[in-house]
Design a protein around this motif. Sequence first.
Motif, PDB file in Angstrom:
ATOM      1  N   GLY A   1       0.625   7.302 -26.792  1.00 53.61           N
ATOM      2  CA  GLY A   1       0.823   9.398 -26.474  1.00 53.61           C
ATOM      3  C   GLY A   1      -0.134  10.125 -26.264  1.00 53.61           C
ATOM      4  O   GLY A   1       0.298  10.926 -25.408  1.00 53.61           O
ATOM      5  N   ALA A   2      -0.657  10.616 -27.434  1.00 56.32           N
ATOM      6  CA  ALA A   2      -2.072  11.430 -26.517  1.00 56.32           C
ATOM      7  C   ALA A   2      -2.334  10.789 -25.636  1.00 56.32           C
ATOM      8  O   ALA A   2      -3.011  11.947 -24.910  1.00 56.32           O
ATOM      9  N   THR A   3      -3.324   9.505 -25.531  1.00 50.52           N
ATOM     10  CA  THR A   3      -3.883   9.017 -24.589  1.00 50.52           C
ATOM     11  C   THR A   3      -3.155   9.964 -23.133  1.00 50.52           C
ATOM     12  O   THR A   3      -3.419  10.052 -21.841  1.00 50.52           O
ATOM     13  N   TRP A   4      -1.981   9.358 -23.189  1.00 48.13           N
ATOM     14  CA  TRP A   4      -0.482   9.474 -21.602  1.00 48.13           C
ATOM     15  C   TRP A   4      -0.749  10.755 -21.531  1.00 48.13           C
ATOM     16  O   TRP A   4      -0.665  11.357 -20.647  1.00 48.13           O
ATOM     17  N   ALA A   5      -0.366  11.632 -22.836  1.00 46.66           N
ATOM     18  CA  ALA A   5      -0.740  13.505 -22.886  1.00 46.66           C
ATOM     19  C   ALA A   5      -1.775  14.041 -22.224  1.00 46.66           C
ATOM     20  O   ALA A   5      -1.706  14.496 -21.145  1.00 46.66           O
ATOM     21  N   GLY A   6      -2.784  13.408 -22.736  1.00 49.30           N
ATOM     22  CA  GLY A   6      -4.580  13.202 -21.690  1.00 49.30           C
ATOM     23  C   GLY A   6      -4.414  13.165 -20.580  1.00 49.30           C
ATOM     24  O   GLY A   6      -4.585  14.306 -19.485  1.00 49.30           O
ATOM     25  N   GLY A   7      -3.754  11.983 -20.569  1.00 52.95           N
ATOM     26  CA  GLY A   7      -3.556  11.423 -17.818  1.00 52.95           C
ATOM     27  C   GLY A   7      -3.213  12.655 -17.546  1.00 52.95           C
ATOM     28  O   GLY A   7      -3.233  13.367 -16.497  1.00 52.95           O
ATOM     29  N   ARG A   8      -1.755  13.371 -18.802  1.00 46.59           N
ATOM     30  CA  ARG A   8      -1.005  14.347 -17.539  1.00 46.59           C
ATOM     31  C   ARG A   8      -1.241  14.966 -18.343  1.00 46.59           C
ATOM     32  O   ARG A   8      -1.220  16.413 -16.011  1.00 46.59           O
TER      33      ARG A   8
ATOM     34  N   THR B   1      -5.004   5.795 -16.872  1.00 43.00           N
ATOM     35  CA  THR B   1      -4.149   5.791 -16.584  1.00 43.00           C
ATOM     36  C   THR B   1      -2.828   6.328 -15.247  1.00 43.00           C
ATOM     37  O   THR B   1      -2.328   7.400 -14.108  1.00 43.00           O
ATOM     38  N   VAL B   2      -1.582   5.740 -16.470  1.00 40.21           N
ATOM     39  CA  VAL B   2      -0.925   6.047 -15.397  1.00 40.21           C
ATOM     40  C   VAL B   2       0.014   7.206 -15.897  1.00 40.21           C
ATOM     41  O   VAL B   2       0.458   7.853 -15.067  1.00 40.21           O
ATOM     42  N   GLY B   3      -0.897   7.777 -16.760  1.00 40.21           N
ATOM     43  CA  GLY B   3      -0.081   9.267 -16.976  1.00 40.21           C
ATOM     44  C   GLY B   3      -0.863  10.517 -16.215  1.00 40.21           C
ATOM     45  O   GLY B   3       0.418  11.356 -15.600  1.00 40.21           O
ATOM     46  N   GLU B   4      -1.778   9.730 -15.496  1.00 39.52           N
ATOM     47  CA  GLU B   4      -2.787  10.762 -14.089  1.00 39.52           C
ATOM     48  C   GLU B   4      -2.761  10.245 -13.308  1.00 39.52           C
ATOM     49  O   GLU B   4      -2.016  11.442 -12.577  1.00 39.52           O
ATOM     50  N   ARG B   5      -2.383   9.443 -13.477  1.00 35.92           N
ATOM     51  CA  ARG B   5      -1.750   8.823 -11.439  1.00 35.92           C
ATOM     52  C   ARG B   5      -0.917   8.536 -11.679  1.00 35.92           C
ATOM     53  O   ARG B   5       0.375   8.729  -9.696  1.00 35.92           O
ATOM     54  N   VAL B   6      -0.004   8.369 -11.602  1.00 33.26           N
ATOM     55  CA  VAL B   6       1.845   8.255 -11.581  1.00 33.26           C
ATOM     56  C   VAL B   6       2.229   9.563 -11.542  1.00 33.26           C
ATOM     57  O   VAL B   6       2.371  10.130 -12.486  1.00 33.26           O
ATOM     58  N   ALA B   7       2.923  10.071  -9.996  1.00 25.23           N
ATOM     59  CA  ALA B   7       3.882  10.804 -10.233  1.00 25.23           C
ATOM     60  C   ALA B   7       5.032  11.560 -10.660  1.00 25.23           C
ATOM     61  O   ALA B   7       4.787  12.385 -11.126  1.00 25.23           O
ATOM     62  N   PRO B   8       6.243  10.304 -10.335  1.00 22.20           N
ATOM     63  CA  PRO B   8       7.182  10.851 -11.161  1.00 22.20           C
ATOM     64  C   PRO B   8       6.858  10.824 -12.383  1.00 22.20           C
ATOM     65  O   PRO B   8       6.992   9.829 -13.265  1.00 22.20           O
ATOM     66  N   TRP B   9       6.989  11.796 -13.385  1.00 16.27           N
ATOM     67  CA  TRP B   9       7.036  12.195 -14.811  1.00 16.27           C
ATOM     68  C   TRP B   9       7.879  11.162 -15.413  1.00 16.27           C
ATOM     69  O   TRP B   9       7.511  10.511 -16.444  1.00 16.27           O
ATOM     70  N   TRP B  10       9.121  10.523 -14.692  1.00 19.11           N
ATOM     71  CA  TRP B  10      10.547   9.489 -15.625  1.00 19.11           C
ATOM     72  C   TRP B  10       9.649   8.139 -15.804  1.00 19.11           C
ATOM     73  O   TRP B  10       9.776   7.864 -16.528  1.00 19.11           O
ATOM     74  N   LEU B  11       8.959   7.843 -13.886  1.00 19.25           N
ATOM     75  CA  LEU B  11       8.322   6.590 -14.199  1.00 19.25           C
ATOM     76  C   LEU B  11       7.379   6.914 -14.959  1.00 19.25           C
ATOM     77  O   LEU B  11       6.955   5.964 -16.065  1.00 19.25           O
ATOM     78  N   ALA B  12       6.618   7.519 -14.991  1.00 14.59           N
ATOM     79  CA  ALA B  12       5.178   7.524 -15.783  1.00 14.59           C
ATOM     80  C   ALA B  12       5.246   7.477 -17.101  1.00 14.59           C
ATOM     81  O   ALA B  12       4.716   6.452 -18.096  1.00 14.59           O
TER      82      ALA B  12
ATOM     83  N   SER C   1       0.745  -1.105   0.054  1.00 14.68           N
ATOM     84  CA  SER C   1       0.416  -0.326   0.175  1.00 14.68           C
ATOM     85  C   SER C   1       0.767   1.570   0.437  1.00 14.68           C
ATOM     86  O   SER C   1       0.617   2.321  -0.757  1.00 14.68           O
ATOM     87  N   ARG C   2       2.040   1.558   0.526  1.00 14.45           N
ATOM     88  CA  ARG C   2       2.343   2.455   0.932  1.00 14.45           C
ATOM     89  C   ARG C   2       3.577   2.151  -0.397  1.00 14.45           C
ATOM     90  O   ARG C   2       3.498   3.699  -1.252  1.00 14.45           O
ATOM     91  N   SER C   3       4.250   1.776  -1.029  1.00 14.62           N
ATOM     92  CA  SER C   3       4.719   2.563  -2.903  1.00 14.62           C
ATOM     93  C   SER C   3       3.429   2.368  -3.789  1.00 14.62           C
ATOM     94  O   SER C   3       3.229   3.168  -4.322  1.00 14.62           O
ATOM     95  N   ALA C   4       1.967   1.812  -3.556  1.00 18.61           N
ATOM     96  CA  ALA C   4       1.378   2.473  -4.836  1.00 18.61           C
ATOM     97  C   ALA C   4       0.895   3.436  -3.958  1.00 18.61           C
ATOM     98  O   ALA C   4       0.883   4.487  -4.881  1.00 18.61           O
ATOM     99  N   SER C   5       0.968   4.008  -2.705  1.00 23.03           N
ATOM    100  CA  SER C   5       0.200   5.691  -2.912  1.00 23.03           C
ATOM    101  C   SER C   5       1.427   6.158  -3.067  1.00 23.03           C
ATOM    102  O   SER C   5       1.084   7.173  -3.132  1.00 23.03           O
ATOM    103  N   ALA C   6       2.914   6.292  -2.279  1.00 29.60           N
ATOM    104  CA  ALA C   6       4.121   7.146  -3.366  1.00 29.60           C
ATOM    105  C   ALA C   6       3.682   6.762  -4.788  1.00 29.60           C
ATOM    106  O   ALA C   6       4.617   8.269  -5.531  1.00 29.60           O
TER     107      ALA C   6
END
Length: 402
Positions: free
Chosen positions: A158-165, A110-121, A3-8
């Motif tokens: 790419g467009a879908t990922w950018a939309g999430g971001r 969802t990855v573009g919207e929810r993952v915090a570090p841009w490089w990981l997303a 849960s901790r890693s998922a939150s971070a």
Amino acid sequence: MTSRSASAVGGRSPAGDRPAGRRAWTNPLDLAIAGVVAAWATIEALLIPSTAPATQLAFALTISLPLAVRRRLPITVMLIVAAALIVHASFAGPDATFNPFPSLLIATFTVGERVAPWWLAALVGVVPIAAMLTANALGYFGAGVDAAGTVLLVFFVGATWAGGRIVRHRAQAVDEARRSSAQLAQDAVATERERIARELHDIVAHALSIIALQAAAAQRFLPKDLERAGEHLELTRRTAQQALGEMRNLLGVLREEPALYHPQPGIAQLPELVAETEAFGHPCSLEVDASLEGDPSRDGLSDGHALAVYRVVQESLTNVRRHAPGADVAVTVRRRGSTVEAVVENGRPRPEASAHEPLAGSGQGLPGMAERARVYGGTLDAGPRPEGGWLVRLSMPLEAGA
């Protein structure tokens, strides 16, 4: 993933979110999306002829049902969908009946919207492209890898990922605006509490000083002059009533029910302060410029300036009664060009007029007066006079920008 890693890694933390340990695993929207995709995949897998319908159905459910927890575990859901596609492509080949592209796009958003570090997303955002290219290379739907298909695949993913971001950044901007608004509100409350505390100090210090002095005087005259003692007790009663009324008005703003607001004291109330001082045995004079005795707003003297003048004169007269019993007092309020000046000066105390030992103050009187002066860009000078006694001079500019 814990849960901790998922939150971070996999979740943003808007101001209104509940703690990670108490958040629901899914929500009605995600359940609806997963249900619609699963229903469509199931119908397609069952209705289109296939040599292995059970396998097709299992694959359809594998890449659609995890979307129900996509916001809680965006990276995990992406990896499940991509891995299921590659495994299924290696066995089904051209016999596949279900295209997983919608599930991949939803997971990518969802990855573009929810993952915090841009490089990981961005790194995880490449996964659906690699999975589709690998599946095509394995003959999924009978397709191979070509340049046109690859360009279209990269464009859509790419467009879908950018939309999430973009959605993520807008949500963060809204959260930041809410936090800034909340901080401004807290600062405003703190400033107002400081103002109320300052007002209460002035009211309480002035009223209690007068009450103590008048009570001491009444006690002094009680055995030999009941009429004089009664006058001092009457002043004590009136002072206590006035102080209670002012405190009630100020404390009303701290309650939930509407407060009863009354005009703050100003230049017009200075004669009352002088009368109180005279009643305690101080010969006292008051001189106010004629331009300040009418409507103050027409002459550049705001309510705040008038209140500051009143409080400084009030505190100064209180100090005179505390430390210079029987001394002559002169109060002058005048304009000097674009400046308003208030001067309170007293002579030497008369020992025969003292009815008590000097009262100890809180030590906040002069600092409080100086703070009032600074609020309006003014200055406060206080100190002994060469000929004896004490002088307090308040000077404040009247310009709007001061």
